[in-house]
Scaffold this active site. Structure first.
Site, PDB file in Angstrom:
ATOM      1  N   ASP A 199       0.905  -1.066   0.250  1.00  0.00           N
ATOM      2  CA  ASP A 199       0.144   0.281  -0.130  1.00  0.00           C
ATOM      3  C   ASP A 199       0.865   1.056  -0.310  1.00  0.00           C
ATOM      4  OD1 ASP A 199      -1.412   2.472   1.025  1.00  0.00           O
ATOM      5  OD2 ASP A 199      -2.233   1.185   2.659  1.00  0.00           O
ATOM      6  N   GLN A 202       0.671   6.439   1.007  1.00  0.00           N
ATOM      7  CA  GLN A 202       2.038   7.572   2.165  1.00  0.00           C
ATOM      8  C   GLN A 202       2.879   7.721   1.469  1.00  0.00           C
ATOM      9  OE1 GLN A 202       0.645  10.154   4.533  1.00  0.00           O
ATOM     10  NE2 GLN A 202      -0.941   8.672   4.287  1.00  0.00           N
ATOM     11  N   LYS A 225      -3.687  11.852  -2.297  1.00  0.00           N
ATOM     12  CA  LYS A 225      -2.410  12.429  -1.117  1.00  0.00           C
ATOM     13  C   LYS A 225      -1.058  12.731  -1.951  1.00  0.00           C
ATOM     14  CE  LYS A 225      -4.301   9.813   1.837  1.00  0.00           C
ATOM     15  NZ  LYS A 225      -3.968   8.699   2.697  1.00  0.00           N
TER      16      LYS A 225
HETATM   17  C1  LIG Z   1      -4.741   7.273   2.803  1.00  0.00           C
HETATM   18  C2  LIG Z   1      -4.730   5.648   2.716  1.00  0.00           C
HETATM   19  C3  LIG Z   1      -5.253   5.478   2.632  1.00  0.00           C
HETATM   20  C4  LIG Z   1      -6.689   5.489   2.381  1.00  0.00           C
HETATM   21  O1  LIG Z   1      -6.950   5.638   0.755  1.00  0.00           O
HETATM   22  P1  LIG Z   1      -8.116   6.180   0.088  1.00  0.00           P
HETATM   23  O2  LIG Z   1      -7.933   7.112  -0.571  1.00  0.00           O
HETATM   24  O3  LIG Z   1      -8.727   6.798   1.277  1.00  0.00           O
HETATM   25  O4  LIG Z   1      -8.511   4.728  -0.560  1.00  0.00           O
HETATM   26  C5  LIG Z   1      -4.939   3.289   2.877  1.00  0.00           C
HETATM   27  N1  LIG Z   1      -3.507   3.518   3.343  1.00  0.00           N
HETATM   28  C6  LIG Z   1      -2.935   4.528   4.015  1.00  0.00           C
HETATM   29  C7  LIG Z   1      -1.061   3.456   3.787  1.00  0.00           C
HETATM   30  C8  LIG Z   1      -3.067   5.682   2.956  1.00  0.00           C
HETATM   31  O5  LIG Z   1      -2.798   6.995   3.491  1.00  0.00           O
END
Ligand SMILES: *Cc1c(COP(=O)(O)O)cnc(C)c1O
Length: 405
Positions: A199, A202, A225
């Site tokens: 993931d 971030q 982000k």
């Molecule tokens: C923001 C975030 C998510 C979720 O992202 P969405 O845009 O709400 O789907 C998942 N994992 C991490 C580490 C994040 O910072």
């Protein structure tokens, strides 16, 4: 030349606004980043000049919109050094991307199979796997973390085995800022034949990941982000996996041929892109990556690290303040509490002073349980924040402490 933050700030109109009569100090970048004019203009231009549905029309607008959308896919491909453009699936964001993969693995897992997740995941990287385990009988195991907010890698190497089929880990923790050793996790997982989903939501604003070098199986990010709009993101998947996994949603765009007896699916990437996508968002996503690359990720990292070091040392001068997440390798996120004060109360007073921070569990309740706290105050810095804003935060926290104690 030093990072010219004053010039960069002129790209972000929202940074000029006032909140509660004070200049906005926006320190909630880990939740969402602000949008520069270069991206806002692309969004406005799309609806003024280009708006049409894509991939089906023969008319000029449809073709131009399709070209712009597919160009964005190529920008994303190049940014992450992805081998093939059809390995880039455009989704509504990280949550959608993870659910797509979790759902796809339903038919490939059975009882006795194991899934490993790290102890510092966002809920979006925990709940879909729990649901997958419920469907398949597979077992979810957790890679533990230590008090500094680092994964305990000896335990990871003990947990992983031939039974492990999937491993999930965030590249950077949104609650603590820890940069996880994903290279080591990917190598060890591949040795036992497990697939790895990282993931990257971030990490993406701070680190330009080379996905071929990482050799990761899946990588997810959200455009909002990295200075892009909400409601659009990426799932990278190796061609091998994307061919193997079944479609996630059925509908238009994702089919080759439909009769009432049988439907055949479209080729990648369309097999996973049912329905009309967020066309404008996808195009703006590409523009956002262009913007960030024009600043340069190396310079961004150096500058954000200066902000992190300065803010950390200034905040730690406040008596009773404790920072959660002190990993050696971390991005510009500071999660903290002050003894005997609830984080929500600090957040409320900071808002009165125009300072936007996040309070609560940051969609990572297991981390809060680990530290036995209800939540934290989280200040997360972006390349458009300044040292002066750090001073405003520190003064604000001192004031909150005096009012609340
Ligand atoms: C923001 C975030 C998510 C979720 O992202 P969405 O845009 O709400 O789907 C998942 N994992 C991490 C580490 C994040 O910072």
């Amino acid at each position: 030349m030093r990072f010219n933050v004053e010039r960069i700030r002129t790209d972000f109109p929202i940074l000029n606004r006032e909140v509660n009569g004070k200049s906005l100090v926006y320190l909630d970048n880990a939740a969402t980043s602000q949008t520069p004019n270069q991206v806002i203009d692309v969004i406005v231009d799309y609806y003024r000049r280009l708006n049409a549905n894509i991939h089906r029309g023969v008319h000029t607008l449809s073709q131009e919109a399709t070209d712009a959308y597919e160009e964005a896919r190529i920008k994303i491909q190049k940014h992450f050094n992805i081998a093939k453009s059809h390995e880039v699936i455009l989704t509504s964001g990280t949550t959608h991307s993870i659910n797509l993969v979790a759902s796809g693995f339903s038919s490939y897992l059975s009882k006795d199979d194991e899934i490993l997740v790290s102890a510092m995941e966002h809920h979006s990287n925990i709940v879909p796997w729990q649901m997958l385990c419920e469907r398949t009988g597979a077992v979810l195991k957790v890679i533990p973390m230590n008090q500094n907010g680092e994964l305990v890698m000896e335990d990871f190497h003990k947990l992983i085995s031939e039974r492990t089929k999937l491993v999930f880990c965030n590249h950077v923790s949104n609650a603590l800022g820890t940069i996880n050793p994903i290279e080591e996790i990917i190598k060890a997982s591949h040795k036992v034949g497990a697939a790895v989903l990282v993931d990257g939501a971030q990490a993406a604003p701070h680190i330009k990941a080379d996905l071929q070098a990482l050799d990761v199986d899946f990588y997810t990010i959200s455009a909002h982000k990295v200075c892009g709009p909400t409601g659009v993101g990426m799932l990278y998947g190796k061609e091998f996996w994307l061919k193997k996994l079944p479609p996630y949603q059925g509908g238009g765009e994702m089919i080759a041929e439909v009769t009432f007896d049988k439907t055949t699916y479209a080729d990648l990437p369309h097999k996973f892109e049912a329905g009309t996508p967020n066309i404008c968002g996808g195009i703006a996503f590409g523009a956002a990556l262009d913007y960030m690359n024009s600043l340069g990720f190396d310079d961004i990292a150096v500058y954000e690290h200066e902000l992190l070091e300065y803010a950390t040392s200034e905040l730690l001068k406040i008596e009773g303040l404790k920072i959660y997440g002190t990993a050696k390798n971390k991005t510009s996120v500071i999660s903290f509490n002050i003894e005997h004060i609830h984080p929500y109360d600090i957040g409320t007073i900071l808002d009165k002073l125009g300072i936007a921070v996040r309070t609560g569990h940051h969609c990572a309740q297991p981390i809060m349980d680990f530290y036995k706290i209800p939540g934290t105050v989280r200040a997360s810095f972006s390349f458009y924040n300044t040292m002066e804003e750090v001073d405003v935060l520190v003064e604000g926290v001192k004031r909150a402490k005096n009012m609340l104690l």
